[in-house]
Design a protein around this motif. Structure first.
Motif, PDB file in Angstrom:
ATOM      1  N   THR A  52     -34.404 136.119  25.353  1.00 35.73           N
ATOM      2  CA  THR A  52     -33.095 135.486  25.216  1.00 35.73           C
ATOM      3  C   THR A  52     -32.031 136.417  25.768  1.00 35.73           C
ATOM      4  O   THR A  52     -32.048 137.621  25.502  1.00 35.73           O
ATOM      5  N   VAL A  53     -31.116 135.856  26.547  1.00 35.64           N
ATOM      6  CA  VAL A  53     -29.977 136.617  27.062  1.00 35.64           C
ATOM      7  C   VAL A  53     -28.718 136.099  26.364  1.00 35.64           C
ATOM      8  O   VAL A  53     -28.416 134.905  26.425  1.00 35.64           O
ATOM      9  N   ILE A  54     -28.006 137.009  25.705  1.00 39.34           N
ATOM     10  CA  ILE A  54     -26.770 136.668  25.015  1.00 39.34           C
ATOM     11  C   ILE A  54     -25.596 136.963  25.942  1.00 39.34           C
ATOM     12  O   ILE A  54     -25.508 138.067  26.489  1.00 39.34           O
ATOM     13  N   PRO A  55     -24.699 136.016  26.158  1.00 40.34           N
ATOM     14  CA  PRO A  55     -23.532 136.296  26.996  1.00 40.34           C
ATOM     15  C   PRO A  55     -22.740 137.489  26.452  1.00 40.34           C
ATOM     16  O   PRO A  55     -22.608 137.650  25.236  1.00 40.34           O
ATOM     17  N   ALA A  56     -22.234 138.323  27.346  1.00 42.45           N
ATOM     18  CA  ALA A  56     -21.421 139.470  26.958  1.00 42.45           C
ATOM     19  C   ALA A  56     -20.545 139.861  28.132  1.00 42.45           C
ATOM     20  O   ALA A  56     -20.890 139.613  29.294  1.00 42.45           O
ATOM     21  N   PHE A  57     -19.435 140.492  27.827  1.00 48.78           N
ATOM     22  CA  PHE A  57     -18.514 140.934  28.872  1.00 48.78           C
ATOM     23  C   PHE A  57     -19.205 141.909  29.826  1.00 48.78           C
ATOM     24  O   PHE A  57     -19.836 142.869  29.397  1.00 48.78           O
ATOM     25  N   ASN A  58     -19.120 141.628  31.109  1.00 53.79           N
ATOM     26  CA  ASN A  58     -19.669 142.472  32.167  1.00 53.79           C
ATOM     27  C   ASN A  58     -21.187 142.632  32.066  1.00 53.79           C
ATOM     28  O   ASN A  58     -21.743 143.633  32.507  1.00 53.79           O
ATOM     29  N   ARG A  59     -21.840 141.656  31.499  1.00 53.96           N
ATOM     30  CA  ARG A  59     -23.313 141.617  31.471  1.00 53.96           C
ATOM     31  C   ARG A  59     -23.798 140.687  32.569  1.00 53.96           C
ATOM     32  O   ARG A  59     -23.155 139.694  32.901  1.00 53.96           O
ATOM     33  N   ALA A  60     -24.958 141.011  33.143  1.00 55.46           N
ATOM     34  CA  ALA A  60     -25.580 140.140  34.142  1.00 55.46           C
ATOM     35  C   ALA A  60     -27.080 140.092  33.904  1.00 55.46           C
ATOM     36  O   ALA A  60     -27.684 141.088  33.485  1.00 55.46           O
ATOM     37  N   ALA A  61     -27.665 138.941  34.140  1.00 53.80           N
ATOM     38  CA  ALA A  61     -29.115 138.789  34.086  1.00 53.80           C
ATOM     39  C   ALA A  61     -29.625 138.602  35.508  1.00 53.80           C
ATOM     40  O   ALA A  61     -29.060 137.828  36.285  1.00 53.80           O
ATOM     41  N   ILE A  62     -30.681 139.347  35.858  1.00 57.09           N
ATOM     42  CA  ILE A  62     -31.309 139.237  37.167  1.00 57.09           C
ATOM     43  C   ILE A  62     -32.717 138.698  36.950  1.00 57.09           C
ATOM     44  O   ILE A  62     -33.504 139.274  36.190  1.00 57.09           O
TER      45      ILE A  62
ATOM     46  N   GLU B 252     -15.736 138.470  23.901  1.00 57.55           N
ATOM     47  CA  GLU B 252     -16.636 138.901  22.821  1.00 57.55           C
ATOM     48  C   GLU B 252     -17.357 137.662  22.308  1.00 57.55           C
ATOM     49  O   GLU B 252     -16.839 136.934  21.458  1.00 57.55           O
ATOM     50  N   TRP B 253     -18.543 137.434  22.822  1.00 55.35           N
ATOM     51  CA  TRP B 253     -19.287 136.220  22.481  1.00 55.35           C
ATOM     52  C   TRP B 253     -20.185 136.472  21.279  1.00 55.35           C
ATOM     53  O   TRP B 253     -20.999 137.394  21.272  1.00 55.35           O
ATOM     54  N   ASP B 254     -20.053 135.608  20.261  1.00 60.54           N
ATOM     55  CA  ASP B 254     -20.883 135.686  19.061  1.00 60.54           C
ATOM     56  C   ASP B 254     -22.125 134.818  19.276  1.00 60.54           C
ATOM     57  O   ASP B 254     -21.996 133.631  19.593  1.00 60.54           O
ATOM     58  N   PRO B 255     -23.340 135.363  19.124  1.00 68.28           N
ATOM     59  CA  PRO B 255     -24.554 134.561  19.341  1.00 68.28           C
ATOM     60  C   PRO B 255     -24.610 133.301  18.488  1.00 68.28           C
ATOM     61  O   PRO B 255     -25.261 132.319  18.884  1.00 68.28           O
ATOM     62  N   SER B 256     -23.929 133.302  17.341  1.00 62.56           N
ATOM     63  CA  SER B 256     -23.943 132.120  16.481  1.00 62.56           C
ATOM     64  C   SER B 256     -23.184 130.950  17.098  1.00 62.56           C
ATOM     65  O   SER B 256     -23.288 129.818  16.627  1.00 62.56           O
TER      66      SER B 256
END
Length: 202
Positions: free
Chosen positions: A159-169, A138-142
């Motif tokens: 902006t892409v915020i890290p998150a569980f099971n998220r991916a950027a293409i 659980e990544w907090d953007p702050s």
């Protein structure tokens, strides 16, 4: 597709849970060595990474040796995010025909670490698309560690915020997007690391 596509629930939950739990709990390779600092002589490249081609290193000599472990989580993660099924999946999501995985690595941005603005172009490997799956809980953007993009070199366009099971293409296109990772703040919770994988396909 647009140049950047963010996909949540990217992988089967059991798969990404196992990968995240391992990467969040380890201090390095499966043999107990620490993560390899990437280009420590360059201040702008101060994150840590596990090299994809052979993730064993011998002490400080930097010699790469193939993995001989019969059950290696790093090899398992590398395979499932770069195999033929993944190439097909990223091709479908990006709308770009891809045939091979060019290179990849797993990165860990620790306290105060960051990445300065750059593009992924200039390599002679024909890379067309970058895939960045995250292995956080659980990544907090702050906390920082955000992936920023700019088109005009002046303002943040996405902006892409890290998150569980998220991916950027990311469609690298002809010129590529300038992007960077913001500095990770001090005093992060002990049970959370900013870990992601970077994979280039051609």
């Amino acid at each position: 597709m647009s140049e950047i596509k963010v996909v949540d629930n990217f992988m089967p939950i059991e798969t990404v849970r196992a990968a995240t739990d391992f990467l969040q709990s380890t201090t390095g390779y499966h043999d107990g060595k620490t993560w390899c600092r990437y280009k420590p002589e360059l201040e702008e490249s101060i994150f840590y990474r596990i090299d994809s081609e052979s993730h064993h290193h011998s002490g400080l000599d930097g010699i790469k040796r193939p993995c001989l472990a019969p059950q290696c989580f790093i090899c398992w993660i590398n395979d499932i995010y770069t195999n033929e099924a993944m190439i097909k999946k990223v091709s479908e999501l990006s709308g770009i025909e891809l045939t091979t995985c060019v290179t990849h690595f797993i990165s860990w941005y620790d306290t105060n670490q960051y990445l300065t603005p750059h593009t992924d172009l200039g390599a002679e490997d024909g890379r067309k698309v970058a895939l960045l799956p995250y292995f956080v809980n659980e990544w907090d953007p702050s906390w920082g560690g955000l992936l920023h993009f700019t088109k005009d070199q002046k303002t943040i366009s996405e902006t892409v915020i890290p998150a569980f099971n998220r991916a950027a293409i990311i469609d690298l296109g002809q010129f590529g997007y300038t992007h960077w990772v913001s500095q990770v703040r001090e005093n992060l919770p002990k049970n959370e690391k900013r870990i992601a994988m970077t994979i280039w396909f051609a």
